[in-house]
Design an enzyme around this catalytic site. Structure first.
Site, PDB file in Angstrom:
ATOM      1  N   GLU A 106      -1.161   0.442   7.779  1.00  0.00           N
ATOM      2  CA  GLU A 106      -0.776   1.004   6.484  1.00  0.00           C
ATOM      3  C   GLU A 106      -1.708   2.128   6.035  1.00  0.00           C
ATOM      4  O   GLU A 106      -1.260   3.100   5.422  1.00  0.00           O
ATOM      5  CB  GLU A 106      -0.770  -0.102   5.429  1.00  0.00           C
ATOM      6  N   ASP A 107      -3.021   2.024   6.375  1.00  0.00           N
ATOM      7  CA  ASP A 107      -4.003   2.928   5.782  1.00  0.00           C
ATOM      8  C   ASP A 107      -4.620   3.930   6.756  1.00  0.00           C
ATOM      9  O   ASP A 107      -5.442   4.750   6.335  1.00  0.00           O
ATOM     10  CB  ASP A 107      -5.141   2.113   5.146  1.00  0.00           C
TER      11      ASP A 107
END
Length: 804
Positions: A106-107
Site C-alpha cells: 500500500e505504501d
C-alpha cells in the site's frame, strides 16, 4: 497519554492478583529490533521459518527506509511490533511474515506479485486481504511520511476547508465498508483479521501522537467494531486491551477514576483472595490434581459495564457490590481433571443455584471452553471460579489465533487435547455464516454498521433445535429470528414456537407454547411451529431482533405486501357491497367509483390521492383508507342510482350507524383462526361466519347466494368462544379444580355443564371458554388445554366441534 496511563495502571495492580489482559504492553518507547522478534519466534518455529522471517524483514526494512511515524520512531518498528504481538499468540511463520510486510504494497513501490514470487501465495493473500480494506481509508497520496497503516481509517482532513460537507456520512460509509471488506477477507483467511486486530492494537497503544479528533474517531471505531470482533473471535486479551484503550480516550475522567478505585478495592481484597487461593491449592493437592491456582481481576472496561447494574448505589460503594471483580482460575492438565476439580470445590463450598456452566461439553461459538461455578465461600461471600486446561486457557486468551499453535502441538503429541479442532471447525462454520450474512445484510451504510454491531458483535445466546443442533443468536432474539436463521421459508411461515422444558414422570416431553415475540433464553430447546396460512406482516419488524430476519421480512413485504393488501382491500369492499345488498355491482365498481368522483365533490376530494381502483384497494388493505370512509360516500350514491336491492322487509342490510357489528362469529360452531370458514348473509342482522363443516350450513345449500367467501383477515372480534370437552375419572372436587385452572389462565368461562356415568366412574365436562383475541388465540387455547390435561384423573381434553 496512553502509554503513561497504562504504566500507572499496570503498577497499581497488587502483585498477587493479575489483570485480565496480561499482554505485553508498549509502556515506553522500546525501539524493538529484528532480534527481539527472532527471540520470540525461535521458541516455537523451525530454523527454516526463522530464515524466511529474516528475508521478509529485510524487504520491509528496505521499503520503509527513512520513514518515521508521527510518534517519532522509525516506521519499521510498527510492523515489528505487530509481528511480535502475533508471535506471542504463536501465529505461524506465514502470519509473522505477512505482519512484517502488511504495509509494503500500500505504501511503497513493491507489488503484490513481487511478494507472491518471493514469499508464496499464502503470505501475499494475507497482505492483500489487509490492504484491500485499508485502501478504503482514502487518504491523500502525498505525505509519504504518514504511512496508512498508522492512520488506518483516519480520513479526517487537516483543515475545515478540506473537509467534505457530508464528512459524518462519509465517515460512516467508510466504516461500514471497512467492516464489509473485513468480513470478506476474514472468510478467505482468518489470519487477515488476526493481523488487522494486532495492527489496530499497536496503533491504539501509540494513539497519543494523533490529534484529539482522530483519537476520538479511532477510539469509537475500536469500541464499536474492533473490540467486539476480537471478543467474537475469542481473542479475549486483545479485546480487553482494546476496550480499555478506547475507554481511556472516550472517557478519560471515568477511566482515571476507575483505575484508582479498582486498585484500592483490589488491594483491600488481597487477604481474602490469598486465603481462597491457599485453600484451593491445598484441596487440589489432597485430590492428587496437578493444578495452578490464580486470582485475576476484570479489565477496566468490563468493570465499567458491571457498574451499570449497581448505579442505584452511592459511587463510593459501587465496586464493593461486584462479587466477581476478583475471580479465581484453576488450570489443570486434562478435561477429566476439570470435572474432578469441580466436584472437590463443591465439596468445600455450596454452589449458587443456576451459576454452574459447562462450556467444555458445549463450547461457545468462538471456541471458548471452561467450567464456571459461583460458590458461597469464606464468610458466605460469593466467589466465581473457572476451571480449564492449559490449552483451553490459550484458546480463551487468543481464540482463533491459537489454532495454528495448538495444531502444531497435536501434530507432535497425539496425547495432547484436541480442543483446537472443535473450536476451529466451529469458527470456520461461523465464518461461512458471515459470508452468507454479508450477502444478505442491507446495503445502506448506516444499516449495515448497526446490523454488524447487533447481529455479529454483540453477546450471543445458544439455543438448540429438537434434533440437538446448536443455533447462536444475539441476546434478545425471538423465535422469529431463529426460524429465519434455519431457513427463509420457515421464517416466512413461523407461527410461534414450543419450548421443550423437561420430561414428566411418564417420560413424555413437557412443552410450552410461546408467541413470536417471546425472548429466547440460552440453553432452551426450541421447536419452531409453522403454518402455511401464516406470512410476514409489517408488525413482525417490531420484534424481529436480527438484521438478517428484518431484511428477509422487508424483502417479503416488498414482494408480496402490495399484492396482499390489494386482495384484502378488494375482499373488504366486496364484503361491504354484498352485505349492503349491492352484490351485483362488483364487476362495475371501477366505473361506479369514477362516476362517484365526478358527481360528488366531497368524495372526489377524499379519493384524490388514489389514482386507480387498485390504489384504493391497497389503501383499504393497509387500512390507510377505512372502509367506513368508502361507505359514507359509496352507499348513498348506489342507493341514489338504484344499485342496492332492498330486502323483503323493505330494509337494507347493514344500516349505517347500526350498533351491531357487520360481521359476527356464529355461536353454533364457534370458529377460531385457522379454521376453514364461510360467511352467511342475513339481510337484517349482517353476516355470520361459520366453520365450513358446520351442520347449520346445510339449510343454505339450496341458496348459494347466501354464502360468501371470507377469510380471517376480514374478521377482528374482541374475543372468541371456544367450547371444550373434558373426560375424566370422576372424583370429588374435579369441577372445582378444572374451574381453578381456567381462572388461573386468566380465561373466563361463559358456560359449563357436567355429567357423570356412575357405573363407569366417568365424568364429562363441557365448558365454553372466552378467549381474548388480543392475547393470541391459539397460544391461549393450547396453554389452557395442556394445563387441564395435567389435572388429576383427567383422561382427555379436546376442543368440542359444536355447542349445539
Amino acid at each position: 497519554m496512553a502509554t503513561d496511563s497504562n504504566k500507572i495502571a499496570a503498577e497499581s495492580f497488587v502483585p498477587s492478583i493479575a489483570t485480565a489482559a496480561p499482554l505485553r504492553k508498549n509502556l515506553t518507547p522500546s525501539h524493538l529490533t529484528l532480534a527481539d522478534l527472532l527471540v520470540e519466534t525461535s521458541k516455537y518455529l523451525s530454523p527454516e521459518d526463522i530464515e524466511r522471517i529474516r528475508q521478509a524483514y529485510a524487504l520491509a526494512d528496505r521499503a520503509h527506509k527513512g520513514v518515521v511515524r508521527r510518534s517519532g520512531e522509525p516506521y519499521i518498528e510498527h510492523p515489528i511490533e505487530v509481528a511480535l504481538l502475533l508471535a506471542e499468540m504463536r501465529i505461524d511463520a506465514e502470519g509473522i511474515m505477512a505482519a512484517l510486510l502488511h504495509d509494503v504494497v500500500e505504501d511503497t513501490d513493491y507489488t503484490l506479485d513481487e511478494l507472491r514470487e518471493q514469499f508464496g501465495t499464502a503470505v501475499a493473500s494475507i497482505v492483500d486481504g489487509v490492504t484491500k480494506f485499508d485502501a478504503l481509508a482514502s487518504q491523500p497520496a502525498s505525505a509519504a511520511s504518514e504511512q496508512s497503516s498508522e492512520l488506518e481509517s483516519s480520513t479526517e482532513p487537516e483543515t475545515p476547508a478540506e473537509r467534505p460537507p457530508s464528512s459524518i456520512v462519509d465517515k460512516r460509509r467508510q466504516r461500514s465498508e471497512t467492516v464489509r471488506k473485513m468480513l470478506l477477507a476474514m472468510a478467505e483467511d482468518p489470519r487477515v483479521v488476526v493481523l488487522k486486530l494486532a495492527d489496530r492494537l499497536h496503533n491504539m497503544r501509540t494513539l497519543s501522537a494523533m490529534s484529539p479528533a482522530q483519537q476520538q474517531n479511532k477510539a469509537r471505531e475500536t469500541s464499536e467494531i474492533y473490540a467486539p470482533l476480537a471478543r467474537r473471535l475469542g481473542m479475549m486479551q486483545v479485546q480487553a486491551e482494546l476496550e480499555d484503550l478506547a475507554l481511556l480516550y472516550l472517557e478519560p475522567e471515568r477511566y482515571e477514576w476507575l483505575r484508582q478505585e479498582v486498585a484500592e478495592e483490589v488491594k483491600r481484597r488481597v487477604p481474602y483472595v490469598a486465603e481462597i487461593c491457599r485453600i484451593l491449592r491445598e484441596e487440589m493437592q489432597r485430590a492428587g490434581i496437578r493444578a495452578e491456582v490464580h486470582a485475576w481481576h476484570k479489565h477496566l472496561a468490563s468493570i465499567n459495564r458491571k457498574l451499570d447494574d449497581v448505579t442505584h448505589l452511592h459511587i463510593g460503594n459501587e465496586l464493593s457490590q461486584i462479587h466477581d471483580l476478583v475471580s479465581f482460575r484453576i488450570l489443570v492438565d486434562t478435561d477429566n481433571e476439570c470435572y474432578l476439580a469441580l466436584g472437590h470445590i463443591h465439596a468445600l463450598w455450596r454452589p449458587k443455584d443456576g451459576r454452574i456452566k459447562d462450556f467444555i461439553a458445549t463450547p461457545k461459538l468462538n471456541g471458548y471452553q471452561s467450567l464456571h461455578t459461583t460458590v458461597f465461600c469464606l464468610d458466605n461471600r460469593l466467589a466465581e471460579i473457572q476451571i480449564r486446561t492449559h490449552d483451553m486457557q490459550r484458546t480463551a486468551d487468543y481464540g482463533i489465533a491459537s489454532y495454528w499453535y495448538l495444531k502444531e502441538r497435536v501434530g507432535r503429541d497425539e496425547a495432547s487435547p484436541n480442543s483446537w479442532s472443535l473450536s476451529y471447525r466451529e469458527m470456520v462454520a461461523w465464518i461461512e455464516q458471515l459470508r452468507q450474512w454479508q450477502r444478505e445484510l442491507p446495503q445502506s451504510a448506516d444499516e449495515f454498521v448497526e446490523a454488524v454491531k447487533g447481529d455479529i458483535f454483540q453477546e450471543q445466546i445458544f439455543v438448540f433445535t429438537p434434533k440437538g443442533e446448536v443455533k447462536d443468536l444475539p441476546r434478545g432474539s425471538t423465535p422469529l429470528d431463529m426460524a429465519y436463521r434455519i431457513h427463509t421459508d420457515i421464517g416466512d411461515h413461523c407461527a410461534g414456537a414450543r419450548i421443550i422444558t423437561n420430561m414428566d414422570e411418564s417420560g413424555r416431553l413437557v412443552t410450552r407454547l410461546v408467541p413470536l415475540d417471546y425472548e429466547l433464553k440460552g440453553g432452551e430447546i426450541v421447536d419452531i411451529v409453522t403454518s402455511r396460512t401464516v406470512h410476514p406482516t409489517r408488525d413482525w419488524l417490531s420484534f424481529a431482533r436480527t438484521a438478517a430476519a428484518r431484511n428477509k421480512i422487508r424483502r417479503y413485504l416488498k414482494t408480496y405486501e402490495r399484492e396482499i393488501n390489494l386482495q384484502m382491500g378488494r375482499e373488504r369492499l366486496d364484503l361491504t357491497l354484498k352485505t349492503a345488498g349491492a352484490a351485483g355491482v362488483n364487476e362495475r365498481v371501477e366505473d361506479l367509483i369514477q362516476r362517484l368522483r365526478s358527481e360528488d365533490p366531497a368524495a372526489g376530494t377524499a379519493l384524490k390521492k388514489y389514482a386507480t381502483l387498485d390504489d384504493i384497494y391497497v389503501a383499504l388493505g393497509r387500512e390507510d383508507l377505512q372502509i367506513e370512509e368508502i361507505k359514507k360516500y359509496l352507499l348513498p350514491f348506489l342507493r341514489k342510482h338504484g344499485e342496492i336491492v332492498p330486502s323483503k322487509s323493505g330494509e337494507h342490510v347493514a344500516i349505517e350507524g347500526e350498533a351491531t357489528s357487520l360481521v359476527k362469529l356464529a355461536q353454533c360452531c364457534c370458529p377460531i383462526p385457522g379454521d376453514a370458514i364461510v360467511g352467511v348473509l342475513n339481510p337484517n342482522k349482517g353476516m355470520f361466519v361459520h366453520r365450513s363443516d358446520c351442520r347449520m350450513l346445510r339449510r343454505y345449500r339450496s341458496n348459494p347466494n347466501a354464502l360468501v367467501e371470507v377469510n380471517w383477515l376480514q374478521i377482528e372480534p374482541e374475543n372468541y368462544l371456544v367450547p371444550v370437552t373434558l373426560i375424566a375419572h370422576d372424583r370429588s372436587g374435579l369441577l372445582r379444580d378444572v374451574a381453578a385452572v381456567v381462572a388461573d389462565a386468566g380465561i373466563n368461562m361463559t358456560s359449563v355443564t357436567s355429567s357423570t356415568n356412575t357405573s363407569l366412574q366417568k365424568a364429562v365436562i363441557t365448558a365454553t371458554l372466552e378467549i381474548d383475541a388480543a392475547r393470541g388465540v391459539i397460544d391461549q387455547i393450547e396453554r389452557v388445554l395442556r394445563r387441564l390435561r395435567q389435572v388429576k384423573n383427567v383422561v382427555s381434553v379436546e376442543r368440542a366441534p359444536y355447542t349445539r
